[in-house]
Write a protein that holds these residues in place. Sequence first.
Motif, PDB file in Angstrom:
ATOM      1  N   ASN A 322      -0.496  -1.868   5.267  1.00 10.17           N
ATOM      2  CA  ASN A 322      -1.318  -1.417   4.138  1.00 10.17           C
ATOM      3  C   ASN A 322      -0.381  -1.228   2.949  1.00 10.17           C
ATOM      4  OD1 ASN A 322      -2.522   0.507   2.254  1.00 10.17           O
ATOM      5  ND2 ASN A 322      -4.083   0.883   3.793  1.00 10.17           N
ATOM      6  N   PHE A 323      -0.631  -1.936   1.850  1.00  7.19           N
ATOM      7  CA  PHE A 323       0.327  -1.896   0.740  1.00  7.19           C
ATOM      8  C   PHE A 323       0.423  -0.511   0.107  1.00  7.19           C
ATOM      9  CE2 PHE A 323      -3.485  -2.842  -1.857  1.00  7.19           C
ATOM     10  CZ  PHE A 323      -3.285  -2.003  -2.950  1.00  7.19           C
ATOM     11  N   ARG A 324      -0.656   0.285   0.154  1.00  6.09           N
ATOM     12  CA  ARG A 324      -0.593   1.627  -0.424  1.00  6.09           C
ATOM     13  C   ARG A 324       0.386   2.503   0.355  1.00  6.09           C
ATOM     14  NH1 ARG A 324      -4.518   2.124  -4.229  1.00  6.09           N
ATOM     15  NH2 ARG A 324      -6.346   0.758  -4.044  1.00  6.09           N
ATOM     16  N   TYR A 325       0.309   2.442   1.675  1.00  8.03           N
ATOM     17  CA  TYR A 325       1.238   3.199   2.503  1.00  8.03           C
ATOM     18  C   TYR A 325       2.666   2.704   2.297  1.00  8.03           C
ATOM     19  CZ  TYR A 325      -2.972   4.724   5.046  1.00  8.03           C
ATOM     20  OH  TYR A 325      -4.194   5.255   5.391  1.00  8.03           O
ATOM     21  N   LEU A 326       2.801   1.391   2.161  1.00  8.82           N
ATOM     22  CA  LEU A 326       4.115   0.791   1.976  1.00  8.82           C
ATOM     23  C   LEU A 326       4.751   1.260   0.672  1.00  8.82           C
ATOM     24  CD1 LEU A 326       6.175  -1.124   3.114  1.00  8.82           C
ATOM     25  CD2 LEU A 326       4.866  -3.046   2.205  1.00  8.82           C
TER      26      LEU A 326
END
Length: 368
Positions: A322-326
């Motif tokens: 998930n790019f937000r978590y990344l």
Amino acid sequence: MKISCTQENLHRGLNVISHLAAKNTNLPILNNVLIKTKEGGVVLSATNLEIGINCLVRAKVEKEGVFTAPANLLANFISLLSSEEKVDIELINKELIIQSGNQKTKIKGEDASEFPLIPDVAKEDRYVVKSADLKEALSQVVFASSLDETRIEISGILFNFNKNGLTLAATDSYRLAEKKVSCKEKGKDKQIIIPQRTAAEFLRILAITNEEDVQIYTNDNQVLFSLDQIEVVSRLIEGNYPDYTQIIPKQEKTQIITEKSELITVIKRAALFSKSGINDVNLEFNIDKQLIVVKAASSQVGENLNELPAEIKGDNNSIVFNFRYLLDGLNNLSGNKIILKIIDSGSPGIFRGENEENYLYIIMPIKQ
């Protein structure tokens, strides 16, 4: 009540406590600041019934007393006074008469008898941590706690006082952040869970103060964070924090070292093409070419592919995050380079700063 103090000291004190006072229609007194004289000054207090803040402001006390006034109104007004002028405050007929320079103001308030009591926490079992260390630690973990209170334990921040010092951890079951800091003084080993809002509020206070140390006291259901002139009291979350150490991989098949800022940039580009609601970006690691391939595709938007040079050891591998978590994790890693360790596409990925042994960030992959 009659007091006199500098605008700078009063403004600083109100800035510390007024943020906690919010619009509360059920109990309007919570919108107020409690002003209470004591030897050497006045104590400003605010509470939302879960968190309480006391801040001592040095002042000349001519007449003792206690009163409450709208916190945000008083803070905003004092901030507009000249810092060169002293502020005189007198309580007359349930109004604060405020004089400074060539102006005079009346602010209506309420009797202090209805203001909730902020609990006392016995100062027995004491832990002392450098303020700068605790501020960094909180900023690196607080964002990872769960916003869903159905699992109340992980809606807070774990404070684990142990033989090695203090370990802070937060998780929402999709990602985990852990930070270890040393203690200048430590009581007995103990684990407590701090509500996320308490951690965020104290982090805000640490950002606007310059005290060297934080004293932490705790009992069965409350915690006290103490600075020189500021005390923050909060309830604790009951229950046992899950043993998150079980999900931390003990080995890896691929290790990647790359420039943090460049990886953030390509993740942001790929994120524009991720699937809505899934936020997926695919990372492929090519040993032969020493490249990270970052790509995303959406049937509605299109697709994007980026190549980024990296030092890669082990096996060719790939994983979807998930790019937000990344991005949350990458933005909280220190240093110019990051280390990523993965086993396979179905196991968590571990992120660290290249020279950052005391902080780790783990993300569960999106399984295809």
